[in-house]
Enzyme design. Structure first.
Site, mmCIF file in Angstrom:
data_model
loop_
_atom_site.group_PDB
_atom_site.id
_atom_site.type_symbol
_atom_site.label_atom_id
_atom_site.label_comp_id
_atom_site.label_asym_id
_atom_site.label_seq_id
_atom_site.Cartn_x
_atom_site.Cartn_y
_atom_site.Cartn_z
ATOM 1 N N HIS A 59 -26.152 -73.629 -2.440
ATOM 2 C CA HIS A 59 -25.351 -72.795 -1.532
ATOM 3 C C HIS A 59 -26.252 -71.732 -0.886
ATOM 4 O O HIS A 59 -26.623 -70.745 -1.521
ATOM 5 C CB HIS A 59 -24.231 -72.125 -2.338
ATOM 6 C CG HIS A 59 -23.131 -71.582 -1.479
ATOM 7 N ND1 HIS A 59 -21.903 -71.245 -1.977
ATOM 8 C CD2 HIS A 59 -23.071 -71.315 -0.163
ATOM 9 C CE1 HIS A 59 -21.139 -70.799 -1.007
ATOM 10 N NE2 HIS A 59 -21.819 -70.814 0.110
ATOM 11 N N GLN B 50 -20.354 -73.503 -9.291
ATOM 12 C CA GLN B 50 -21.672 -73.020 -8.867
ATOM 13 C C GLN B 50 -22.191 -72.012 -9.866
ATOM 14 O O GLN B 50 -21.448 -71.090 -10.198
ATOM 15 C CB GLN B 50 -21.580 -72.396 -7.470
ATOM 16 C CG GLN B 50 -21.342 -73.443 -6.396
ATOM 17 C CD GLN B 50 -21.401 -72.900 -4.981
ATOM 18 O OE1 GLN B 50 -21.176 -73.642 -4.048
ATOM 19 N NE2 GLN B 50 -21.672 -71.633 -4.796
ATOM 20 N N ASN C 81 -21.697 -63.949 8.176
ATOM 21 C CA ASN C 81 -22.597 -65.109 8.118
ATOM 22 C C ASN C 81 -21.980 -66.351 8.765
ATOM 23 O O ASN C 81 -22.421 -67.463 8.507
ATOM 24 C CB ASN C 81 -23.050 -65.378 6.671
ATOM 25 C CG ASN C 81 -21.892 -65.544 5.710
ATOM 26 O OD1 ASN C 81 -20.751 -65.733 6.138
ATOM 27 N ND2 ASN C 81 -22.157 -65.477 4.414
ATOM 28 N N ARG D 246 -16.144 -75.334 1.445
ATOM 29 C CA ARG D 246 -16.077 -75.170 -0.008
ATOM 30 C C ARG D 246 -16.100 -76.542 -0.671
ATOM 31 O O ARG D 246 -15.433 -77.483 -0.202
ATOM 32 C CB ARG D 246 -14.808 -74.425 -0.444
ATOM 33 C CG ARG D 246 -14.868 -72.914 -0.242
ATOM 34 C CD ARG D 246 -15.960 -72.256 -1.093
ATOM 35 N NE ARG D 246 -16.090 -70.824 -0.852
ATOM 36 C CZ ARG D 246 -17.023 -70.257 -0.086
ATOM 37 N NH1 ARG D 246 -17.936 -70.988 0.535
ATOM 38 N NH2 ARG D 246 -17.066 -68.944 0.048
HETATM 39 P P1 NAD Z 1 -12.254 -67.613 9.735
HETATM 40 O O1 NAD Z 1 -11.257 -66.807 9.020
HETATM 41 O O2 NAD Z 1 -12.769 -67.096 11.035
HETATM 42 O O3 NAD Z 1 -11.707 -69.078 10.028
HETATM 43 C C1 NAD Z 1 -10.966 -69.836 9.146
HETATM 44 C C2 NAD Z 1 -10.135 -70.814 9.990
HETATM 45 O O4 NAD Z 1 -9.583 -71.819 9.146
HETATM 46 C C3 NAD Z 1 -8.983 -70.144 10.706
HETATM 47 O O5 NAD Z 1 -9.055 -70.456 12.072
HETATM 48 C C4 NAD Z 1 -7.748 -70.774 10.082
HETATM 49 O O6 NAD Z 1 -6.699 -70.956 11.015
HETATM 50 C C5 NAD Z 1 -8.292 -72.119 9.629
HETATM 51 N N1 NAD Z 1 -7.474 -72.730 8.574
HETATM 52 C C6 NAD Z 1 -6.976 -72.151 7.455
HETATM 53 N N2 NAD Z 1 -6.264 -73.045 6.734
HETATM 54 C C7 NAD Z 1 -6.330 -74.213 7.424
HETATM 55 C C8 NAD Z 1 -5.804 -75.515 7.191
HETATM 56 N N3 NAD Z 1 -5.064 -75.775 6.119
HETATM 57 N N4 NAD Z 1 -6.072 -76.478 8.096
HETATM 58 C C9 NAD Z 1 -6.804 -76.220 9.206
HETATM 59 N N5 NAD Z 1 -7.337 -75.001 9.476
HETATM 60 C C10 NAD Z 1 -7.104 -74.016 8.593
HETATM 61 O O7 NAD Z 1 -13.459 -67.808 8.722
HETATM 62 P P2 NAD Z 1 -14.917 -68.394 8.969
HETATM 63 O O8 NAD Z 1 -15.884 -67.279 9.135
HETATM 64 O O9 NAD Z 1 -14.847 -69.458 10.011
HETATM 65 O O10 NAD Z 1 -15.185 -69.025 7.506
HETATM 66 C C11 NAD Z 1 -14.385 -70.109 7.046
HETATM 67 C C12 NAD Z 1 -14.770 -70.533 5.647
HETATM 68 O O11 NAD Z 1 -16.100 -71.015 5.621
HETATM 69 C C13 NAD Z 1 -14.760 -69.417 4.584
HETATM 70 O O12 NAD Z 1 -13.474 -69.150 4.105
HETATM 71 C C14 NAD Z 1 -15.654 -70.018 3.527
HETATM 72 O O13 NAD Z 1 -14.913 -70.878 2.676
HETATM 73 C C15 NAD Z 1 -16.641 -70.855 4.321
HETATM 74 N N6 NAD Z 1 -17.960 -70.162 4.413
HETATM 75 C C16 NAD Z 1 -19.030 -70.763 3.814
HETATM 76 C C17 NAD Z 1 -20.261 -70.134 3.832
HETATM 77 C C18 NAD Z 1 -21.472 -70.772 3.219
HETATM 78 O O14 NAD Z 1 -22.460 -70.079 2.951
HETATM 79 N N7 NAD Z 1 -21.473 -72.064 2.988
HETATM 80 C C19 NAD Z 1 -20.416 -68.881 4.445
HETATM 81 C C20 NAD Z 1 -19.307 -68.342 5.095
HETATM 82 C C21 NAD Z 1 -18.080 -68.980 5.054
#
Ligand code: NAD
Length: 396
Positions: free
Chosen positions: A333, A314, A147, A285
């Site tokens: 959410h 949540q 997603n 988050r």
């Molecule tokens: P991903 O694993 O592709 O990307 C995460 C990125 O965050 C990576 O590039 C990593 O290097 C970076 N990162 C980690 N710690 C960091 C820090 N301290 N400072 C800067 N960058 C940092 O994952 P994604 O698919 O991009 O998803 C990311 C997040 O989005 C998920 O973990 C989740 O919390 C959130 N998400 C929310 C929803 C929603 O419905 N709202 C849905 C999917 C994901």
């Protein structure tokens, strides 16, 4: 007998199934990086159906029963008398969606003597205490990429709706008003603004790609710099220091996972260093932002707007101040659980279950933790602080 426990959100109040607005969804076969979408042996649902609520059962019942699995589905997840807490004690697998997280605290993990696998149907496994999962050798897996594009679309929608002040203008028209001066007094163009992206993973990259055509300047902060080719394609500049990045941007978009480093990274101190009138969009988050510091910054005018779909806890209590704070564009959410996204993460959940039940390795890309440590995507995107509960795993 293997027991799979799924904690899903409640059915629509109007009943299940809902009346769908469309008859089909586009067929997506690959993600933007060329990797295929989940490919289980087959699926027992029609893509586009509501799968994430209790009666949708993620489309898993027929398959799991054919494998002789005891499949328990509930939305009742809070407190010691909840179905979740009671059924957890002998469950082998727990499935939970971040939209309705079954918080797997160290305490609960300790009671779940049979638990071997925690699947996040979606992305973001911060509701699981990863240290406790590692201590008990529990595999944590999520449906990576399922997603990410859904959230990137939500990010762009929220950036535009805040900057252009869409929601208040819409409310006025619904309420019979037509004062143009009122509706434009907080409305700007996005063009020319500087957008900072925190975390440049799958969501971050897709957000930059989608914002670029609006003629914005893009700066991003993540753990590792993207390749020069990728930066050129996205029109983005790397800033390794988050605190530096936020000082001269107009819009901040949060896209990194919730970890000990990102917990409350948005607080009174960091917000005070931003330009007056910065907008924040956080679909990453809720606990990456200090709740009351956001409210105060909106009240004082330091922030011009805050939008997102992620909260803590949540579901958010009815008196959560983000529901009523000024200039907010909050939703429940939902960004990652569009009907389109559900089809992908339900298929991915089945793919993970097929591997687990057939004693096959779960693909690395889906792994967050395994064998007592972060693994696969988890090793690249998450972190744990030894001896500390993961920040999103629930404080109660
Ligand atoms: P991903 O694993 O592709 O990307 C995460 C990125 O965050 C990576 O590039 C990593 O290097 C970076 N990162 C980690 N710690 C960091 C820090 N301290 N400072 C800067 N960058 C940092 O994952 P994604 O698919 O991009 O998803 C990311 C997040 O989005 C998920 O973990 C989740 O919390 C959130 N998400 C929310 C929803 C929603 O419905 N709202 C849905 C999917 C994901």
């Amino acid at each position: 007998m293997t027991k799979v426990l799924a904690v899903l959100y409640p059915d629509p109040v109007t009943g299940y199934p809902p009346k769908y607005a469309r008859d089909d969804i586009p067929k997506i076969t690959h993600y933007p990086d060329g990797s295929p979408v989940p490919r289980p042996s087959s699926i027992d649902f029609k893509p586009g159906e509501l799968l994430g609520s209790v009666s949708g059962e993620l489309g898993l019942r027929k398959y799991l029963e054919s494998k002789g699995v005891d499949f328990v589905v509930t939305s009742d997840k809070e407190g010691p008398d909840s179905v979740f807490e009671k059924e957890l004690v002998d469950a082998d697998v727990v499935i939970s969606q971040p939209f309705w997280p079954a918080y797997l605290t160290a305490e609960r993990i300790k009671k779940a003597k049979n638990l071997k696998l925690a699947i996040t149907a979606g992305i973001g496994s911060d509701h699981v205490d990863l240290n406790a999962a590692n201590d008990h050798n529990i595999t944590v897996a999520e449906v990576t990429y399922s997603n990410s594009i859904s959230v990137a679309e939500h990010n762009v929608m929220m950036v535009l709706s805040l900057v252009r002040d869409y929601i208040p203008a819409h409310k006025r028209i619904v309420n019979g008003g037509w004062n143009i001066a009122d509706v434009v007094s907080r409305s700007y163009d996005l063009e020319g603004m500087k957008v900072g992206i925190h975390g440049g993973g799958r969501i971050g990259e897709a957000t930059m790609e989608r914002l670029k055509p609006f003629g914005v300047k893009i700066v991003y902060n993540k753990r590792h710099q993207l390749s020069p080719e990728k930066e050129k394609q996205l029109g983005a500049t790397y800033e390794p220091d988050f605190n530096k990045m936020i000082k001269d941007i107009d819009v901040l978009v949060m896209t990194a996972p919730l970890t000990p480093e990102t917990y409350h990274i948005l607080n009174k101190k960091t917000i005070s260093t931003m330009k007056r009138g910065t907008y924040i969009v956080n679909n990453a988050r809720g606990d990456e932002a200090n709740r009351d510091d956001i409210v105060n910054a909106l009240n004082s005018g330091q922030l011009a707007g805050y939008a997102g779909d992620v909260w803590y806890p949540q579901p958010a209590p009815v008196d959560h101040p983000w529901r009523t704070m000024p200039h907010n564009g909050m939703t429940p959410h939902m960004s990652g659980t569009s009907l389109s996204a559900q089809a992908r993460y339900a298929a991915g959940t089945r793919e993970i279950l097929e591997d687990f039940l057939d004693n096959k390795p779960i693909p690395d890309v889906y792994l967050i933790a395994q064998g007592g440590q972060l693994a696969g995507t988890g090793a690249k995107s998450y972190s744990v602080a030894k001896g500390q509960a993961s920040p999103g795993s629930g404080k109660k």
